[in-house]
Design a protein around this motif. Structure first.
Motif, mmCIF file in Angstrom:
data_model
loop_
_atom_site.group_PDB
_atom_site.id
_atom_site.type_symbol
_atom_site.label_atom_id
_atom_site.label_comp_id
_atom_site.label_asym_id
_atom_site.label_seq_id
_atom_site.Cartn_x
_atom_site.Cartn_y
_atom_site.Cartn_z
ATOM 1 N N LEU A 1 -3.227 -80.469 -26.071
ATOM 2 C CA LEU A 1 -4.350 -80.405 -27.001
ATOM 3 C C LEU A 1 -5.639 -80.842 -26.326
ATOM 4 O O LEU A 1 -6.669 -80.189 -26.456
ATOM 5 N N HIS B 1 -4.242 -65.654 -33.148
ATOM 6 C CA HIS B 1 -3.310 -66.760 -33.378
ATOM 7 C C HIS B 1 -2.352 -66.475 -34.534
ATOM 8 O O HIS B 1 -1.162 -66.703 -34.440
ATOM 9 N N HIS C 1 -5.556 -74.776 -33.818
ATOM 10 C CA HIS C 1 -4.698 -73.858 -34.567
ATOM 11 C C HIS C 1 -3.274 -74.389 -34.707
ATOM 12 O O HIS C 1 -2.685 -74.357 -35.779
ATOM 13 N N ALA C 2 -2.724 -74.868 -33.590
ATOM 14 C CA ALA C 2 -1.304 -75.223 -33.589
ATOM 15 C C ALA C 2 -1.022 -76.387 -34.534
ATOM 16 O O ALA C 2 -0.052 -76.358 -35.296
ATOM 17 N N THR C 3 -1.870 -77.414 -34.503
ATOM 18 C CA THR C 3 -1.601 -78.561 -35.377
ATOM 19 C C THR C 3 -1.798 -78.189 -36.841
ATOM 20 O O THR C 3 -1.104 -78.715 -37.712
ATOM 21 N N ILE D 1 -1.014 -75.284 -38.082
ATOM 22 C CA ILE D 1 0.220 -74.583 -38.456
ATOM 23 C C ILE D 1 1.364 -75.578 -38.658
ATOM 24 O O ILE D 1 2.105 -75.507 -39.650
ATOM 25 N N THR E 1 -1.037 -71.197 -28.736
ATOM 26 C CA THR E 1 -0.848 -71.751 -30.088
ATOM 27 C C THR E 1 0.611 -71.626 -30.517
ATOM 28 O O THR E 1 1.221 -72.589 -30.983
ATOM 29 N N THR F 1 2.794 -74.043 -28.745
ATOM 30 C CA THR F 1 2.634 -75.424 -29.213
ATOM 31 C C THR F 1 3.353 -75.635 -30.548
ATOM 32 O O THR F 1 3.993 -76.668 -30.768
ATOM 33 N N VAL F 2 3.231 -74.652 -31.452
ATOM 34 C CA VAL F 2 3.968 -74.768 -32.717
ATOM 35 C C VAL F 2 5.468 -74.795 -32.430
ATOM 36 O O VAL F 2 6.232 -75.530 -33.049
#
Lengths: 689, 689
Positions: free
Chosen positions: B207, B372, A372-374, A376, B654, B657-658
């Motif tokens: 990750l 998320h 999810h994070a990457t 975004i 998430t 991390t963003v």
């Protein structure tokens, strides 16, 4: 010929506006005559239509109440400050602008609910017929909105001019500013109300349906499904139509103001923009016909159609420029080409950043593999990257067109850019119509291949939606100088009335109050986005709670033995959207009044520029990110990086959901919001300074 | 007294700078004397230290190579355009600024790796000792950086002034601009290199470790763990120290330029800012002592310490203003209070938006329950909301201080705001030291309670990190007018040399070239963020591949029977960070040169303002969102909304991390980036215009 056009040019333009309406009616009849499929399809389509009508009539009531208050405020304040004739005319202009904007939205919705079920049915025959049906639905809206805008602005100008006679020409222009305010303010409401509605329903339906219950998109067991489909019509169709009406009308009025301020005694300057828009109607109609008879692949057909319209418009503008400005036609004609080029360039740039076949969307899809994070991070980065090229070309366009004919050159470039709105909106409306068509296919239990066809068209629709939003916001960037100079010109004109020897106000970057104004203007788009995203979150939360309540109360819904109550979801999201739209929509008005009251005319001028500078980038990055996320999900669903059900797909769904308010609520509302700030500022000059 | 201060004021300031260094040395010795715990702790700490040293020495090599090129370019271009004495002095100033910036970063890292293991050990005794150890580690950096900046700027100014004598005072000022450029440019590199390093390692480790293998944070089986901990030291400590050195030095130099341009014959104007910074050292030291002897709860102790320093500084500034400006001290003293108030206000605002006890972080935590996407939307909205209040107070501060003493008043407010950097950086460095301490606790297999203590301190550290970044970027907003006017003043001075009757250049918002400049300047922060986020993504991808490779090659690592090769991860991320930092760091320089070459001096002036206007908002929103996401995760981990392992926690990870590149790479680098744009513009005036 020249004197004929100067005498009757606006009538000719109005006649061409009526031509646009006539073609739209023919297309609408053609759409209406098409097959509507099975009884189940008709039944579901009727439910969507009912929800959309119910929402729009309540939205019209809410907005009308606010409009009445504003009407009275304008009438009284302007009446006292300038005179009752001017106050009355401006307030009347406001009503015309507001009504037309509402009407444009209503038309957009009506046509979309006609076209969606027919597109589903057409998809049972093939991709080409479905493309044409959806596109024609969009084209009806496009032509009607442009025709309406041209007729309303031209007709109202003629009436106001006749009413005030030549001596008080300024009051006629003021009345036009009233029309612009009505159009802009209502389109902020329509964009926001519709935008909050569509995304609250979409996000709410997804959160419980897809994520908690593992239902597919548009599964009829999801109580929010109908609300989601209603949203496409009231947000993407009705809101967008009101927005484009506003953009078109305001740019036309802006050019009229520039012409009146700089070339008061040369009427051809004032009439030329009207004729430009009129001729562009012809070009748009030819482009629409081409897409209807062509046999190109859908994604190409639309772009080629736009290119064709732009070329034809470019050819038509040449003789017009030569006839109306025999000695200096080059310096007028070049800006019209700049505007047309900008149309095509902004379309191509956004297409690159949001279409599935190019690197940016693929990069997001690839980044989804690591979660999810990457996904975004990649999506946010794509939106930010997408700001560079538009800025470069906007800057270049301003340079060239200003060099050609100073401010009037820039104004003409803006009008020329927006003159093709008729065909551009067709692209925009195309997306939600196919989206709805896909929903109808699933809910009507048609074979999966139908949904596959509509899904492919939907991916193109996503890109086109992003494209037209990029186009609208880029036009605001190009118009920045025109809007600011209109403010400066009006301010000076007003000051000269009060003090015949007033020196022009300066707006130097080295003055602290200017810097402060730029900061305040700059923060407005950020705040506006913050509040609108919160609004979607709150309204979506209400949907989630209702869906959970229904699924708990009637466990049979998920088993398919019980029918969900679609109506209550529609009702809840209607109320929530209307409630949440009011504060953000009034935020720009409030900000302008506060700055005018506490910091004065200089700071207010800087606010206008500051809002455009940050609004341009925020608007472009939001709509690009949103479009790219949506299509990255579509790209994965086509079977890439593991396809549906994979880790990458789950991440892509997250990106798509974040992108929803980005691209359909906050991002597109920035364009009318910028205009409201500028027009309110112009309008309040006699009250505050 | 007045004449003594005018004669020897800068010497007094340098002496106070040396006092700061002396206190720092005492604190450092105290830190070093503390217990370092078990052998295993020492071993792991040594591995982190080794990685940090290895990275920093390679970073210094890379940056030095670029600095040598720039040194030669400055020497030759300025030598040819103005004269070899001036070229030499400016290039020499560049070297001094660059070296000190590198040195500040090196000190920050050295102290942090001393303090981290000792903080872990102190946490075995309790929260209070751990707080003090981490804070003192930060305080050493803070005082050393401020002492270094004060001594370097003061000393270099005295030398340059003596070298050029009074007649050529302008060349001495040019040399100071060289110093500012060296400081700024190197700090962009340090911020970016360190920022990319720390977040690539962090995101990469998370990750694979957290998401794919379900390992805890800092699990020693994760091959990227050491790299992650190295990152805290080279990014958050070394990068931050270079950044603050730059901010402090540039604001001091800015005030010197303003004083020289406006009050050339009144030396007290030039000397006053130095003495302000000197007295603030005393105030900072008292605040640091208070935090060391106080018994307040950690989150309060830090804020009360800052408030105490601000009050003492306010009391000390009063007699100074009265002595140096006997007749107009009020108009000088009020701006110093404005600056101190701004320090406190920005700290409180960011604290509100990022600390776990207030509504914004809780809202993000709550939104995590629905997944998320809603976590991301809520976090983005919080960052956007966080822009409003800083803008309001920046505007107010500019208004008040300009009203008091025009541009000099604003410059004094900026210097006063940054004069407390000594204690403010202590807060910033506190976060990464406790973060590392927590990592060491886990890796050294200490009981879980230790980690609980460091985690609580870490949450406060997250807020403090966001707070100091908000402070740095807000100071840039406040300094905007000073930087722009310095450019305008230098431009005019240069033009007067060429044409004795040159009229001042205007920068009116109604000129198209100004609008274009604002657009180009405005897009720079957006692009800068886009490229830096991509850089983190790419470097993190390299880490992910390496970790996966190791886990596949040696399955024993996950079982705990085989030791991972930490070194290769450290090596890979070192290379990737250094490679990825170069383009974004040079982007602002490139942009300034292109605009200067193609569009000229007017457009360049507008670029400076445009960059600050959007940079301010982008910087604030990125750092606030990032801090808020991080703490929303911490809040959930404390057991709220389901605690660790819940759906909400996964969503919060998430968001965190963003937020990583947001708050630790892109966001904080915007402050030095804005400065680089401004200083390069000032420096190239004689070359282009």
């Amino acid at each position: 010929m020249e004197s004929f056009l100067i005498q009757y040019g606006i009538f000719v333009a109005i006649a061409l506006g009526i031509l646009a309406v006539a073609v739209a009616v023919i297309l609408a009849l053609k759409v209406r005559a098409a097959d509507t499929g099975t009884d189940l399809m008709r039944e579901i389509a009727a439910a969507i239509e009912e929800g959309a009508k119910a929402y729009l009539s309540r939205q019209i009531k809410t907005i009308s109440a606010i409009a009445v208050v504003l009407f009275v405020l304008i009438l009284i304040s302007k009446g006292i400050a300038v005179g009752w004739d001017s106050g009355g005319a401006t307030a009347f202009g406001f009503v015309i602008g507001a009504s037309c904007s509402l009407l444009a939205g209503f038309i957009g919705m009506r046509v979309a609910v006609l076209a969606n079920v027919r597109t589903t049915q057409a998809a049972t025959i093939g991709a080409q017929p479905a493309l044409r049906m959806a596109f024609n639905g969009g084209a009806v809206t496009g032509l009607l909105v442009v025709g309406l805008a041209l007729t309303a602005v031209g007709g109202f100008y003629l009436c106001a001019d006749a009413f005030f006679a030549q001596a008080d020409h300024k009051k006629a222009l003021d009345a036009l500013v009233g029309l612009a305010l009505g159009a802009s303010l209502i389109s902020v409401f329509a964009r926001l109300g519709g935008g909050i509605y569509t995304k609250a329903a979409d996000v709410g339906a997804d959160l419980v349906g897809k994520i908690e219950q593992n239902l597919d998109e548009d599964d009829p067991r999801n109580p929010a499904t109908i609300a989601d489909n209603v949203g496409d019509n009231v947000g993407d169709c009705a809101g967008m139509a009101a927005d484009v009406f506003e953009t078109f009308a305001v740019s036309l009025i802006g050019s009229v103001l520039v012409a009146a301020l700089s070339y008061a005694d040369q009427p051809q300057y004032l009439i030329f923009p009207f004729l430009l828009c009129g001729l562009a109607v012809i070009a748009s109609v030819i482009g629409i016909i081409f897409i209807n008879v062509g046999t190109l692949a859908p994604s190409k057909a639309l772009l080629v159609g736009v290119a064709l319209s732009a070329i034809i418009a470019g050819l038509l503008f040449l003789p017009l420029s030569m006839v109306m400005f025999p000695t200096e036609w080059v310096s007028i004609y070049v800006p019209t080409l700049v505007g047309l080029a900008m149309t095509f360039i902004t379309v191509m740039i956004t297409n690159y950043y949001t279409a599935t076949e190019f690197a940016p969307v693929r990069k997001i899809a690839k980044a989804s593999e690591t979660g999810h994070a990457t996904n975004i991070i990649a999506g946010l980065a794509v939106g930010l990257h997408a700001t560079l090229l538009p800025v470069f070309f906007i800057g270049l366009s301003i340079l060239i067109s200003y060099y050609c004919h100073e401010l009037y050159g820039v104004a003409i470039a803006v009008v020329s850019m927006l003159s093709l709105s008729g065909i551009i909106i067709s692209l925009d409306a195309f997306g939600p119509i196919t989206d709805n068509a896909g929903g109808l296919a699933v809910m009507s239990k048609l074979p999966k291949e139908i949904r596959k066809i509509t899904d492919e068209l939907d991916a193109i629709g996503n890109t086109m939606k992003a494209v037209t939003k990029g186009y609208a916001i880029a036009s605001a960037g190009l118009a920045a100088l025109v809007l600011f100079r209109s403010y400066v010109g009006e301010l000076q004109a007003h000051r000269l009335i009060l003090h015949p020897d007033a020196v022009p106000t300066t707006f130097g970057l080295d003055e602290p109050i200017i810097l402060i104004g730029l900061f305040i203007g700059g923060v407005l788009p950020f705040l506006f986005v913050a509040y609108t995203m919160d609004a979607v979150g709150k309204a979506a939360g209400a949907v989630v709670r209702e869906v959970r309540r229904q699924l708990l109360a009637k466990p049979g819904i998920l088993l398919g033995t019980d029918k969900p109550e679609y109506g209550t979801c529609v009702d809840i999201v209607t109320k929530a959207a209307l409630q949440e739209m009011i504060f953000p929509a009034l935020l720009p008005v409030l900000a302008v009044l506060l700055v005018a009251g506490f910091l004065g005319a200089k700071a207010l001028g800087a606010v206008l520029v500051g809002t455009i500078v940050t609004g341009l980038f925020v608007g472009i990055s939001l709509t690009s990110s949103g479009g790219a996320w949506d299509n990255a999900k579509k790209f994965i669903e086509e079977g890439n990086y593991g396809g549906k059900g994979s880790v990458a797909h789950a991440a892509a769904v997250t990106g798509d959901t974040v992108g929803d308010p980005y691209k359909d609520t906050s991002g597109p509302a920035i364009n009318p919001m910028i205009k409201v700030v500028n027009i309110v500022a112009i309008l309040i000059i006699p009250l505050f300074f």
